[in-house]
Design a protein around this motif. Structure first.
Motif, PDB file in Angstrom:
ATOM      1  N   ARG A 161      -0.826  -2.429  11.060  1.00  0.00           N
ATOM      2  CA  ARG A 161      -0.238  -1.166  10.629  1.00  0.00           C
ATOM      3  C   ARG A 161      -0.010  -1.127   8.759  1.00  0.00           C
ATOM      4  NH1 ARG A 161       2.348   1.857  14.089  1.00  0.00           N
ATOM      5  NH2 ARG A 161       2.784   0.834  16.088  1.00  0.00           N
ATOM      6  N   THR A 162      -0.003  -2.428   8.395  1.00  0.00           N
ATOM      7  CA  THR A 162       0.050  -2.698   6.909  1.00  0.00           C
ATOM      8  C   THR A 162      -1.239  -2.190   6.490  1.00  0.00           C
ATOM      9  OG1 THR A 162       1.638  -4.377   7.112  1.00  0.00           O
ATOM     10  CG2 THR A 162       0.472  -4.255   5.037  1.00  0.00           C
ATOM     11  N   CYS A 163      -2.556  -2.628   7.047  1.00  0.00           N
ATOM     12  CA  CYS A 163      -3.571  -2.339   6.507  1.00  0.00           C
ATOM     13  C   CYS A 163      -4.180  -0.948   6.449  1.00  0.00           C
ATOM     14  CB  CYS A 163      -4.875  -3.205   7.115  1.00  0.00           C
ATOM     15  SG  CYS A 163      -5.077  -4.841   6.735  1.00  0.00           S
ATOM     16  N   HIS A 164      -3.343  -0.194   7.697  1.00  0.00           N
ATOM     17  CA  HIS A 164      -3.811   1.080   7.982  1.00  0.00           C
ATOM     18  C   HIS A 164      -3.073   2.010   7.025  1.00  0.00           C
ATOM     19  CE1 HIS A 164      -3.088   5.318   9.673  1.00  0.00           C
ATOM     20  NE2 HIS A 164      -4.345   5.021  10.260  1.00  0.00           N
ATOM     21  N   SER A 165      -1.607   1.613   6.557  1.00  0.00           N
ATOM     22  CA  SER A 165      -1.035   2.220   5.652  1.00  0.00           C
ATOM     23  C   SER A 165      -1.697   2.204   4.280  1.00  0.00           C
ATOM     24  CB  SER A 165       0.509   1.715   5.436  1.00  0.00           C
ATOM     25  OG  SER A 165       1.150   1.887   6.738  1.00  0.00           O
ATOM     26  N   GLU A 166      -2.291   1.031   3.938  1.00  0.00           N
ATOM     27  CA  GLU A 166      -2.865   0.888   2.567  1.00  0.00           C
ATOM     28  C   GLU A 166      -4.109   1.764   2.422  1.00  0.00           C
ATOM     29  OE1 GLU A 166      -3.235  -3.581   2.141  1.00  0.00           O
ATOM     30  OE2 GLU A 166      -1.378  -3.758   1.819  1.00  0.00           O
ATOM     31  N   ARG A 167      -4.826   1.724   3.808  1.00  0.00           N
ATOM     32  CA  ARG A 167      -6.099   2.505   3.503  1.00  0.00           C
ATOM     33  C   ARG A 167      -5.807   3.997   3.433  1.00  0.00           C
ATOM     34  NH1 ARG A 167      -7.783  -0.695   7.821  1.00  0.00           N
ATOM     35  NH2 ARG A 167      -6.875   0.934   9.430  1.00  0.00           N
ATOM     36  N   VAL A 168      -4.908   4.652   4.135  1.00  0.00           N
ATOM     37  CA  VAL A 168      -4.769   5.986   4.124  1.00  0.00           C
ATOM     38  C   VAL A 168      -3.669   6.392   3.057  1.00  0.00           C
ATOM     39  CG1 VAL A 168      -5.469   6.315   6.598  1.00  0.00           C
ATOM     40  CG2 VAL A 168      -3.170   6.156   5.978  1.00  0.00           C
ATOM     41  N   GLY A 169      -2.769   5.506   2.574  1.00  0.00           N
ATOM     42  CA  GLY A 169      -1.750   5.682   1.543  1.00  0.00           C
ATOM     43  C   GLY A 169      -0.516   6.515   2.147  1.00  0.00           C
ATOM     44  N   SER A 170      -0.389   6.172   3.560  1.00  0.00           N
ATOM     45  CA  SER A 170       0.741   6.838   4.043  1.00  0.00           C
ATOM     46  C   SER A 170       1.564   5.903   4.984  1.00  0.00           C
ATOM     47  CB  SER A 170       0.372   8.041   4.921  1.00  0.00           C
ATOM     48  OG  SER A 170       1.370   8.322   5.720  1.00  0.00           O
ATOM     49  N   PRO A 171       2.769   5.749   4.990  1.00  0.00           N
ATOM     50  CA  PRO A 171       3.523   4.833   5.854  1.00  0.00           C
ATOM     51  C   PRO A 171       3.695   5.372   7.135  1.00  0.00           C
ATOM     52  CG  PRO A 171       5.091   6.313   4.445  1.00  0.00           C
ATOM     53  CD  PRO A 171       3.702   6.633   4.282  1.00  0.00           C
ATOM     54  N   ARG A 172       2.977   6.416   7.467  1.00  0.00           N
ATOM     55  CA  ARG A 172       2.934   6.895   8.974  1.00  0.00           C
ATOM     56  C   ARG A 172       1.731   6.271   9.602  1.00  0.00           C
ATOM     57  NH1 ARG A 172       6.755   9.129  11.132  1.00  0.00           N
ATOM     58  NH2 ARG A 172       5.404  10.393  12.694  1.00  0.00           N
ATOM     59  N   VAL A 173       2.017   5.531  10.691  1.00  0.00           N
ATOM     60  CA  VAL A 173       0.949   5.031  11.543  1.00  0.00           C
ATOM     61  C   VAL A 173       1.260   5.260  12.844  1.00  0.00           C
ATOM     62  CG1 VAL A 173      -0.248   2.800  11.947  1.00  0.00           C
ATOM     63  CG2 VAL A 173       0.822   3.064   9.681  1.00  0.00           C
TER      64      VAL A 173
END
Length: 134
Positions: A118-130
């Motif tokens: 989730r942390t990497c996903h948030s950093e990739r898309v720039g959104s806290p919603r995963v």
């Protein structure tokens, strides 16, 4: 003069275990190498180009921790990949490639069923919603 009985004790201090894969590495010929590959080269011969050394015996059992030359074989890389137990290899991983822990709160299965961070996903898309697991 060094005694053969001293070798296991001396080698143990120079062997490092990869906590993620369980593979043992040793310094040989000035570089870090997998122990089973060193044993294969010393006992059987050079590893042919395009081949990998696998832990297996003719009975089909899989010995991942041993280095008995009778339980090692050189197979083409495609065959080695085909035989690999990918599911258990992924399950042993405790952290994503960027070092974030795979905790229930920080991971989710993607549509293919692979665990994602989730942390990497948030950093990739720039959104806290995963995406949340269903």
């Amino acid at each position: 003069m060094e005694k053969p009985g001293d070798l296991p004790r001396r080698r143990a201090g120079k062997t490092k275990v990869d906590t993620e894969t369980g593979c043992r590495h040793v310094s040989c010929e000035g570089k870090t190498q997998l122990v089973h590959c060193v044993v294969f080269r010393l006992s059987v011969g050079e590893i042919p180009e395009g081949f990998q050394v696998r832990h297996a015996d003719p009975g089909g059992r899989h010995f991942t921790l041993g280095c008995d030359p009778d339980h090692l074989e050189a197979v083409p890389k495609k065959e080695a990949l085909r035989r690999r137990d990918w599911e258990s290899a992924r399950a042993r991983r405790t952290h994503c490639p960027h070092g974030h822990a795979y905790t229930p709160e920080n991971s989710y299965p993607d549509p293919r069923g692979f665990r994602q961070c989730r942390t990497c996903h948030s950093e990739r898309v720039g959104s806290p919603r995963v995406p949340r697991a269903v």
